[in-house]
Design a protein around this motif. Structure first.
Motif, PDB file in Angstrom:
ATOM      1  N   GLN A 194       0.828  -1.218   0.000  1.00 57.55           N
ATOM      2  CA  GLN A 194       0.000   0.000   0.000  1.00 57.55           C
ATOM      3  C   GLN A 194       0.860   1.264   0.000  1.00 57.55           C
ATOM      4  OE1 GLN A 194      -2.645  -0.701   3.277  1.00 57.55           O
ATOM      5  NE2 GLN A 194      -4.276  -1.482   1.959  1.00 57.55           N
ATOM      6  N   LEU A 195       1.966   1.215   0.748  1.00 56.57           N
ATOM      7  CA  LEU A 195       2.867   2.373   0.773  1.00 56.57           C
ATOM      8  C   LEU A 195       3.332   2.707  -0.640  1.00 56.57           C
ATOM      9  CD1 LEU A 195       4.906   4.457   1.944  1.00 56.57           C
ATOM     10  CD2 LEU A 195       6.486   2.558   2.266  1.00 56.57           C
ATOM     11  N   PHE A 196       3.792   1.675  -1.349  1.00 58.82           N
ATOM     12  CA  PHE A 196       4.342   1.934  -2.689  1.00 58.82           C
ATOM     13  C   PHE A 196       3.238   2.245  -3.707  1.00 58.82           C
ATOM     14  CE2 PHE A 196       7.888   0.237  -0.450  1.00 58.82           C
ATOM     15  CZ  PHE A 196       8.928   0.991  -0.940  1.00 58.82           C
ATOM     16  N   ALA A 197       2.072   1.656  -3.474  1.00 57.72           N
ATOM     17  CA  ALA A 197       0.945   2.013  -4.345  1.00 57.72           C
ATOM     18  C   ALA A 197       0.627   3.501  -4.190  1.00 57.72           C
ATOM     19  CB  ALA A 197      -0.276   1.162  -3.997  1.00 57.72           C
ATOM     20  N   GLU A 198       0.684   3.980  -2.955  1.00 58.92           N
ATOM     21  CA  GLU A 198       0.448   5.419  -2.706  1.00 58.92           C
ATOM     22  C   GLU A 198       1.529   6.260  -3.370  1.00 58.92           C
ATOM     23  OE1 GLU A 198      -0.730   7.232   1.146  1.00 58.92           O
ATOM     24  OE2 GLU A 198      -0.860   5.153   1.811  1.00 58.92           O
ATOM     25  N   LEU A 199       2.770   5.796  -3.260  1.00 61.87           N
ATOM     26  CA  LEU A 199       3.874   6.568  -3.852  1.00 61.87           C
ATOM     27  C   LEU A 199       3.723   6.653  -5.374  1.00 61.87           C
ATOM     28  CD1 LEU A 199       6.950   5.275  -1.785  1.00 61.87           C
ATOM     29  CD2 LEU A 199       5.797   7.466  -1.577  1.00 61.87           C
ATOM     30  N   LEU A 215      -1.357   4.778  -7.163  1.00 65.57           N
ATOM     31  CA  LEU A 215      -2.198   3.692  -7.701  1.00 65.57           C
ATOM     32  C   LEU A 215      -3.346   3.374  -6.752  1.00 65.57           C
ATOM     33  CD1 LEU A 215       0.761   1.355  -8.685  1.00 65.57           C
ATOM     34  CD2 LEU A 215      -0.612   2.717 -10.254  1.00 65.57           C
ATOM     35  N   PRO A 216      -4.449   2.829  -7.274  1.00 68.78           N
ATOM     36  CA  PRO A 216      -5.568   2.484  -6.387  1.00 68.78           C
ATOM     37  C   PRO A 216      -5.255   1.246  -5.541  1.00 68.78           C
ATOM     38  CG  PRO A 216      -6.032   1.808  -8.639  1.00 68.78           C
ATOM     39  CD  PRO A 216      -4.735   2.551  -8.680  1.00 68.78           C
ATOM     40  N   LYS A 217      -5.992   1.118  -4.429  1.00 65.50           N
ATOM     41  CA  LYS A 217      -5.758  -0.011  -3.520  1.00 65.50           C
ATOM     42  C   LYS A 217      -6.054  -1.349  -4.196  1.00 65.50           C
ATOM     43  CE  LYS A 217      -6.311   2.299   0.886  1.00 65.50           C
ATOM     44  NZ  LYS A 217      -7.163   2.578   2.028  1.00 65.50           N
ATOM     45  N   ALA A 218      -6.933  -1.322  -5.185  1.00 63.44           N
ATOM     46  CA  ALA A 218      -7.303  -2.564  -5.872  1.00 63.44           C
ATOM     47  C   ALA A 218      -6.077  -3.221  -6.506  1.00 63.44           C
ATOM     48  CB  ALA A 218      -8.340  -2.258  -6.936  1.00 63.44           C
ATOM     49  N   ARG A 219      -5.127  -2.405  -6.926  1.00 59.38           N
ATOM     50  CA  ARG A 219      -3.908  -2.935  -7.553  1.00 59.38           C
ATOM     51  C   ARG A 219      -3.101  -3.766  -6.542  1.00 59.38           C
ATOM     52  NH1 ARG A 219      -1.498  -5.159 -11.657  1.00 59.38           N
ATOM     53  NH2 ARG A 219       0.677  -4.588 -11.921  1.00 59.38           N
ATOM     54  N   LEU A 250       6.160  -4.984  -9.442  1.00 60.71           N
ATOM     55  CA  LEU A 250       5.208  -5.024 -10.558  1.00 60.71           C
ATOM     56  C   LEU A 250       4.045  -4.043 -10.380  1.00 60.71           C
ATOM     57  CD1 LEU A 250       4.989  -8.880 -11.171  1.00 60.71           C
ATOM     58  CD2 LEU A 250       6.426  -7.204 -12.334  1.00 60.71           C
ATOM     59  N   LEU A 251       3.996  -3.415  -9.189  1.00 56.05           N
ATOM     60  CA  LEU A 251       2.871  -2.524  -8.871  1.00 56.05           C
ATOM     61  C   LEU A 251       2.549  -1.534  -9.992  1.00 56.05           C
ATOM     62  CD1 LEU A 251       3.314  -1.460  -5.132  1.00 56.05           C
ATOM     63  CD2 LEU A 251       1.220  -2.319  -6.153  1.00 56.05           C
ATOM     64  N   ASN A 252       3.591  -0.860 -10.485  1.00 59.51           N
ATOM     65  CA  ASN A 252       3.381   0.231 -11.452  1.00 59.51           C
ATOM     66  C   ASN A 252       3.397  -0.249 -12.901  1.00 59.51           C
ATOM     67  OD1 ASN A 252       6.143  -0.314 -11.118  1.00 59.51           O
ATOM     68  ND2 ASN A 252       6.721   1.647 -12.005  1.00 59.51           N
ATOM     69  N   ARG A 253       3.292  -1.556 -13.110  1.00 56.99           N
ATOM     70  CA  ARG A 253       3.332  -2.158 -14.453  1.00 56.99           C
ATOM     71  C   ARG A 253       4.516  -1.582 -15.240  1.00 56.99           C
ATOM     72  NH1 ARG A 253      -2.299  -1.457 -13.669  1.00 56.99           N
ATOM     73  NH2 ARG A 253      -3.394  -3.444 -13.628  1.00 56.99           N
TER      74      ARG A 253
END
Lengths: 288, 365
Positions: free
Chosen positions: A106-111, A114-118, A153-156
Motif C-alpha cells: 500500500q505504501l508503494f501504491a500510494e507513492l 495507484l488504487p488499492k485494488a492494484r 510489478l505494482l506500477n506495471r
C-alpha cells in the motif's frame, strides 16, 4: 510512451557507460541495448560492476561518462520522467519488516498514485493474500521474495530490473520467481537481470552479457555464446564399460572416436554443447 | 518535492514507529520522567490564595472578568451573586464570602467616562488576608477597566517583575513546573536526535531507502522524516502535560515555541545522520548530542560562570527553554523573546541549509 527509444521497441540503450569510484573503475565503457519483451541477463563475478550498472540505469547513481536511456529517458537528466516507467527487484530483501505485506504494498501504491485494488490484485498474483495482514518479519524467504516481485510489478513497469532475484531461495521459490519473470516478458516488459546462476541465465534470458572487471566481454543469445565459445564434447561408453569424454572440436579426439566406432566398440554416445559456465570461464578466465 | 509522497512516507513512519521498541522507548522515557517529577514535587496550585467574592450588581459589569485577569495564577477567585446589600452583609459576617462588592448601576460606562462611581466593598470586622488581597486587586481592576489610573487617588508604584535570573525563574515556575519543562526538552531532544535518526538510518541500513527513492526523491524522504519528528513532538508534548497535570498559562505561544523548537532540533537530528550512518553510531553518539542539547535545562539555578552561560546562549535549546518557560508562566521570565525566536529561526535555516547542501553535493542521487 512516445519517446524515440520506445517507438522503435528499444527500451534500454547504453553507450560507452563509465562509472569510477575514485581509482576504481566499476563500469568501464559498457554499450548494450535491449528491446521490449526481451530478457537480458548480465553475468559477472562479485564486484564485476553488475549492481553499479543497475544503479545507474535506475537513476540512482550518476555515470562518470557515457549515456544511457531507459524507456527513451536519459537516466541522468530525465530521471523523474523515467521513474514511473521502471522498477527493480533488489538483491536485498528490503521490506518493512514491522509492517504487513499489504501495508508494504500500500505504501508503494500510494507513492506511485495507484488504487488499492492494484495491491489486492498483486497479493493474489503472488499468492500472499492469506498472509497479507501478517507482519513481513514472520514471512519465509520465498514469501518475502514474492512480495518484492509484487512490489516491483505494482506500477506495471516497462522495464523491470532484477538484481540476483533467486539468490538464497529454495528450488520451488526460485522456480516461482522465474515463472513470474517469464510472464512479465511475455506481456512485453523488458527484463534486465543480473544473476550468478548460469543455469538460470541459460533458461530465462534471450540475450546474455558477460561483465568482467567493468567491461562487457561478450553479448549474445545463450545458444550462440555456447556455440561460439563453448567446448562441444561427447561422452562415449565403450563395450569395456569404460567412459571417455572427447572434445568434438579436437581433431585427435575426433580420430579416436572414429576409430572406436569403426571397431564397433561404442555402446552409447552422448553429445553435449558447451555450457554458459564454460563460456564464462573461457572469456573471464575464472568460474563464477 | 511531492506532498502526496511525503504524506505517504510520513504515515508509514508513524505506523511503523509505534511498532518499534526503540522509538517507543525514546518517547516513553521522558514521559515517565515527567510523571515521576510531577509526583516527587508538590503541586504549586495548592499554594494558591482562594478568595470568594459576593457581588451585588443591578446591571451587567465586566469587573468580574477583569479582576481574575489582574490576579494572575496566584489567586483563585470565585464570584457569588447576592440579591441585596443586606444579604451581602450577612454573608460577609458569617464568612460565607471573604469580601462583598456593591457595584452601582452602569458602573463600567461611568468608569470609562471618568465619573468616578462609588464602588463599595464590604469587609469583615477583623482584617483578613483574603480581604486585603481582594481590595488591592480591585484597585488594579478598576484602573484596567477605565484604561487609565483614576484622578487624584492613592499613587501606587508597581515594581517590574524580576526577569532573566535563573533563581527568579525557579521561584516563578516552581520546582515541579521547572522539571516538567526539563522533561519537555528531553522529549523534544529524544525525538529529534534519537528517534528521527534511528528511523532514517534504518531506511539506509536496510536499503528500504533505495526502494523509496526508486519513485520518491531523497528530499521527499527527508521531509517526511522531519514531519515525522515534528508530528511526534506535537503529539508527545501535550501528552506529557496531560499526564503531569501541567497547566500552561499561554498555550498558543507554547505550541508555537514547541513547533519551532521541534523544527530546529529535528533539523539537527537529521543533520547528524550525515555523520552517524549506522544504528550503532546513532546509539553511541546521540547521547552526546542530547547532553549538549539538554545542558541549558540542567544548568538553571546552578550559577554557572558567565562564559559558560554565553556559550550556552548559542544553543537552540536555551532559547527553547526560555520560550516555553515564558509561555508556561504567561509572563516574561526571560526577556528578549523575539531574539530567542530569531536565534531558533537562524538555527533552523542553518540546519536545513547544511542538510540540503550535503544532499546536493552527493555524487549519486
Amino acid at each position: 510512451m512516445t519517446t524515440a527509444g520506445a517507438s522503435t521497441g528499444v527500451t534500454i540503450e547504453i553507450e560507452d557507460l563509465v562509472k569510477h569510484y575514485g581509482e576504481v573503475r566499476a563500469v568501464d565503457g559498457v554499450s548494450l541495448s535491449a528491446r521490449e519483451g526481451q530478457i537480458l541477463g548480465l553475468l559477472g563475478h562479485n564486484g564485476a560492476g553488475k549492481t553499479t550498472m543497475i544503479r545507474m540505469l535506475t537513476g540512482r547513481a550518476r555515470p562518470t561518462s557515457g549515456t544511457a536511456r531507459v524507456c527513451g529517458c536519459d537516466v541522468v537528466h530525465e530521471r523523474e520522467r523515467m521513474k514511473p516507467l521502471i522498477n527493480l527487484v533488489f538483491e536485498e530483501q528490503n521490506l518493512y519488516e514491522r509492517l504487513s505485506g499489504r501495508e508494504n504494498l500500500q505504501l508503494f501504491a500510494e507513492l506511485y498514485g495507484l488504487p488499492k485494488a492494484r495491491v489486492e490484485e498483486l497479493l493474489e498474483a503472488v499468492r500472499l493474500q492469506e498472509a497479507a495482514t501478517r507482519k513481513v518479519k514472520t514471512y519465509s524467504s520465498g514469501m518475502k521474495q514474492r512480495l518484492l516481485v509484487a512490489r516491483a510489478l505494482l506500477n506495471r513497469p516497462k522495464v523491470l530490473f532484477l538484481d540476483e532475484p533467486t539468490r538464497g531461495l529454495d528450488p520451488t521459490s526460485a522456480r516461482e520467481v522465474r515463472d513470474m519473470v517469464r510472464e512479465q516478458a511475455r506481456k512485453g516488459t523488458t527484463v534486465f537481470l543480473t544473476t550468478h546462476y548460469m543455469e538460470e541465465a541459460d533458461e530465462l534470458c534471450d540475450r546474455v552479457a558477460f561483465l568482467s572487471s567493468g567491461r562487457i566481454v561478450a553479448v549474445d543469445s545463450p545458444r550462440e555464446l555456447k556455440l561460439r565459445y563453448g567446448e562441444r564434447t561427447a561422452t562415449v561408453l565403450l563395450d569395456t564399460r569404460e567412459e571417455h569424454t572427447v572434445g568434438l572440436d579436437d581433431p585427435q579426439d575426433a580420430e579416436r572416436l572414429q576409430a572406436w566406432m569403426a571397431e564397433g566398440r561404442v555402446l552409447t554416445v552422448h553429445s553435449r554443447e558447451g555450457t554458459l559456465e564454460d563460456v564464462f570461464i573461457n572469456l573471464a578466465g575464472r568460474p563464477l | 518535492m511531492s506532498w502526496s509522497r511525503i504524506r505517504a512516507i510520513y504515515r508509514k513512519d508513524m505506523r511503523d514507529a509505534f511498532r518499534d521498541s526503540r522509538v517507543l522507548t525514546a518517547l516513553l522515557f521522558p514521559l515517565a520522567l515527567g510523571l515521576v517529577y510531577s509526583f516527587i514535587f508538590p503541586d504549586e496550585i495548592a499554594n494558591t490564595q482562594k478568595i470568594k467574592v459576593g457581588i451585588v450588581s443591578s446591571t451587567p459589569t465586566r469587573l468580574t472578568s477583569v479582576i481574575p485577569r489582574e490576579a494572575g495564577r496566584t489567586v483563585d477567585l470565585t464570584f457569588v451573586t447576592v440579591k441585596g446589600e443586606a444579604e451581602l452583609d450577612r454573608d460577609v459576617q458569617s464568612e460565607e464570602v471573604d469580601i462583598g462588592l456593591v457595584i452601582p448601576a452602569d458602573f463600567d460606562a461611568d468608569v470609562r467616562a471618568g465619573l468616578s462611581p462609588v464602588l463599595t466593598t464590604v469587609l469583615p470586622s477583623s482584617p483578613t488576608l483574603s480581604g486585603d488581597v481582594a481590595v488591592a486587586l480591585l484597585n488594579r481592576s478598576v484602573e484596567a477597566l477605565a484604561g487609565q489610573p483614576p484622578a487624584a487617588r492613592i499613587e501606587r508604584r508597581s515594581l517590574p517583575p524580576e526577569t532573566g535570573g535563573d533563581t527568579a525563574v525557579i521561584d516563578a515556575l516552581g520546582a515541579r513546573t521547572q522539571f516538567i519543562l526539563v522533561a519537555t526538552l528531553m522529549l523534544l531532544a529524544m525525538i529529534a536526535v534519537y528517534a528521527v535518526p534511528t528511523v532514517l538510518v534504518e531506511e539506509t541500513e536496510k536499503k528500504t531507502m533505495d526502494a523509496l527513492t526508486l519513485i520518491a526523491s531523497t528530499t521527499d524522504v527527508i521531509a517526511a522524516k522531519a514531519l515525522f519528528g515534528i508530528g511526534l513532538s506535537v503529539v508527545g508534548v501535550p501528552v506529557l502535560f496531560i499526564i503531569t497535570r501541567a497547566d500552561p498559562a499561554a498555550p498558543v505561544p507554547l505550541a508555537a515555541a514547541v513547533v519551532l523548537s521541534a523544527l530546529v532540533l529535528v533539523g539537527i537530528g537529521l543533520l547528524t545522520t550525515r555523520v552517524f550512518r549506522t544504528q550503532q553510531q546513532v546509539n553511541t553518539w546521540s547521547g552526546v548530542v542530547m547532553l549538549v542539547i539538554l545542558a541549558p535545562a540542567f544548568t538553571i539555578g546552578l550559577s554557572a560562570p558567565a562564559i559558560v552561560n554565553r556559550i550556552l546562549w548559542l544553543l537552540p535549546s536555551v532559547h527553547t527553554f526560555r520560550l516555553i518557560a515564558n509561555a508556561f508562566a504567561g509572563r516574561t521570565l526571560y526577556p528578549g523573546e523575539w531574539l530567542s525566536v530569531g536565534v531558533l529561526i537562524a538555527w533552523a535555516l542553518g540546519a536545513y541549509g547544511v542538510l540540503w547542501w550535503s544532499l546536493a553535493r552527493r555524487e549519486d542521487f
